[in-house]
Structure formats: C-alpha cells, structure tokens
Design a protein around this motif. Sequence first.
Motif, short mmCIF file in Angstrom:
data_model
loop_
_atom_site.label_atom_id
_atom_site.label_comp_id
_atom_site.label_asym_id
_atom_site.label_seq_id
_atom_site.Cartn_x
_atom_site.Cartn_y
_atom_site.Cartn_z
N GLU A 152 3.68 -0.90 3.84
CA GLU A 152 3.69 0.43 3.25
C GLU A 152 4.96 0.64 2.45
O GLU A 152 6.05 0.27 2.86
CB GLU A 152 3.57 1.50 4.33
CG GLU A 152 3.42 2.89 3.76
CD GLU A 152 3.13 3.96 4.79
OE1 GLU A 152 3.10 5.13 4.40
OE2 GLU A 152 2.94 3.63 5.97
N LYS A 190 -8.64 1.55 -2.69
CA LYS A 190 -8.14 2.03 -1.41
C LYS A 190 -8.21 0.90 -0.38
O LYS A 190 -9.04 -0.01 -0.51
CB LYS A 190 -8.98 3.22 -0.90
CG LYS A 190 -8.63 4.58 -1.50
CD LYS A 190 -8.91 4.75 -2.96
CE LYS A 190 -10.38 4.87 -3.28
NZ LYS A 190 -10.66 5.09 -4.72
N VAL A 191 -7.35 0.98 0.63
CA VAL A 191 -7.33 -0.02 1.69
C VAL A 191 -7.26 0.69 3.03
O VAL A 191 -6.62 1.74 3.15
CB VAL A 191 -6.15 -1.01 1.53
CG1 VAL A 191 -4.81 -0.31 1.57
CG2 VAL A 191 -6.21 -2.13 2.56
N TYR A 219 -4.75 5.23 1.76
CA TYR A 219 -3.77 4.33 1.17
C TYR A 219 -4.35 3.70 -0.08
O TYR A 219 -5.49 3.24 -0.09
CB TYR A 219 -3.39 3.21 2.14
CG TYR A 219 -2.57 3.68 3.30
CD1 TYR A 219 -1.20 3.90 3.18
CD2 TYR A 219 -3.17 3.93 4.54
CE1 TYR A 219 -0.44 4.33 4.25
CE2 TYR A 219 -2.42 4.36 5.61
CZ TYR A 219 -1.07 4.57 5.47
OH TYR A 219 -0.33 5.01 6.53
N LYS A 220 -3.53 3.69 -1.11
CA LYS A 220 -3.87 2.98 -2.34
C LYS A 220 -3.30 1.57 -2.22
O LYS A 220 -2.16 1.38 -1.80
CB LYS A 220 -3.26 3.69 -3.55
CG LYS A 220 -3.41 2.92 -4.85
CD LYS A 220 -3.00 3.71 -6.07
CE LYS A 220 -1.56 4.09 -6.09
NZ LYS A 220 -1.15 4.73 -7.36
N HIS A 221 -4.12 0.60 -2.61
CA HIS A 221 -3.64 -0.78 -2.65
C HIS A 221 -2.92 -1.00 -3.97
O HIS A 221 -3.48 -0.77 -5.04
CB HIS A 221 -4.82 -1.75 -2.53
CG HIS A 221 -4.40 -3.18 -2.68
ND1 HIS A 221 -5.01 -4.04 -3.54
CD2 HIS A 221 -3.42 -3.87 -2.08
CE1 HIS A 221 -4.43 -5.22 -3.46
NE2 HIS A 221 -3.45 -5.14 -2.58
N MET A 274 -0.48 -5.80 5.16
CA MET A 274 -0.14 -4.75 4.22
C MET A 274 1.22 -4.15 4.61
O MET A 274 1.51 -3.96 5.78
CB MET A 274 -1.21 -3.66 4.23
CG MET A 274 -2.61 -4.16 3.86
SD MET A 274 -2.72 -4.94 2.23
CE MET A 274 -2.29 -3.58 1.16
N PHE A 320 -11.06 -3.24 1.56
CA PHE A 320 -10.64 -2.61 0.31
C PHE A 320 -11.89 -2.02 -0.34
O PHE A 320 -12.96 -2.61 -0.26
CB PHE A 320 -10.05 -3.64 -0.65
CG PHE A 320 -8.83 -4.34 -0.14
CD1 PHE A 320 -7.56 -3.85 -0.42
CD2 PHE A 320 -8.94 -5.50 0.63
CE1 PHE A 320 -6.43 -4.50 0.05
CE2 PHE A 320 -7.82 -6.16 1.09
CZ PHE A 320 -6.56 -5.65 0.81
N MET A 348 0.86 -1.18 0.00
CA MET A 348 0.00 0.00 0.00
C MET A 348 0.90 1.23 0.00
O MET A 348 2.03 1.19 0.48
CB MET A 348 -0.93 0.02 1.22
CG MET A 348 -0.23 0.13 2.55
SD MET A 348 -1.43 0.08 3.90
CE MET A 348 -0.32 0.27 5.30
#
Length: 142
Positions: free
Chosen positions: A120, A44-45, A74-76, A118, A56, A28
């Motif tokens: 980062e 998004k997540v 956050y973008k997955h 996840m 998600f 993410m």
Amino acid sequence: FTDRESLEGVMQVFEDDVHKEIDLASLMVKITDEEEINNPNTVKVIVDNRDFALYFSRSPIPYPRAKNEDTVYYKHKGIYAFRKSALMDFQRLPMLQLEATEKIEAIRYLEYGKKIKMVETNVQGIEIDTPEDLKKAQKAWK
C-alpha cells in the motif's frame, strides 16, 4: 509518476521474503472517489489478510451488498517487481479466460497460482490508461 519510497517498498518485499514464496510485488492505493471506483479504466484489487492479491477487476470490488458497510477500495498501480522466473513465465504461459475477459495482465499470474504481494502507498500519482490520461500526464510533467 510515483515516489521513491513506494518503489523501495515494492523492492523490500523480496528482501523480506525469506521463503521465496512471492513471485511479484506491486502497488495499491486506497480510492474513495465514486467515479474512479466505478471507472472501468481504473483497475481495482482485493487482497487477503497478508496483502496478497486475490483478484483484480475493472468492476468495483468488493461489491458493497450491505450499503452500511465501510467498504475499502484499492486501485492497482501498474508498477511491478518480478522474480526473474515469474517474468519468464509470463511469456510462455498462455492467456486464460479471466485475463482475456478483464484485459488485466496480472490476472494471468493469479490464474496460474503465482503469488502477488501488494504494497500500500499513499501516493496517487498519475495513471496513464487512456489518451485523456496521457494529456493530463504531459501537462503535469511540464
């Protein structure tokens, strides 16, 4: 269209998982661009305090009800590492309502109680979700 360090971080999840509680790992990246936050092609997540995926969505999550909050999005990134059993489960577990609604395959794992850790990253990379994205990626590749 990502970096080696991010991929190594995803793999490290399994090295650190001494209790074998993690089924999948993925990436993410923080997003701040309003257009991207509101774009349904950007998944998004949201995560818990241990960075396990809670949900998600193609919608902006979390929803900033109090506009004075410093909401983080956050973008997955569609990069996964699987335990073999989790990968095998995917093809045998039928699609349920949330996955069918959002059209996001990772939700199938959440609906069946699987744990997705996840990781980062700071690397935005290039996501290919639309024909326009493919054109951008081809241009960047050159």
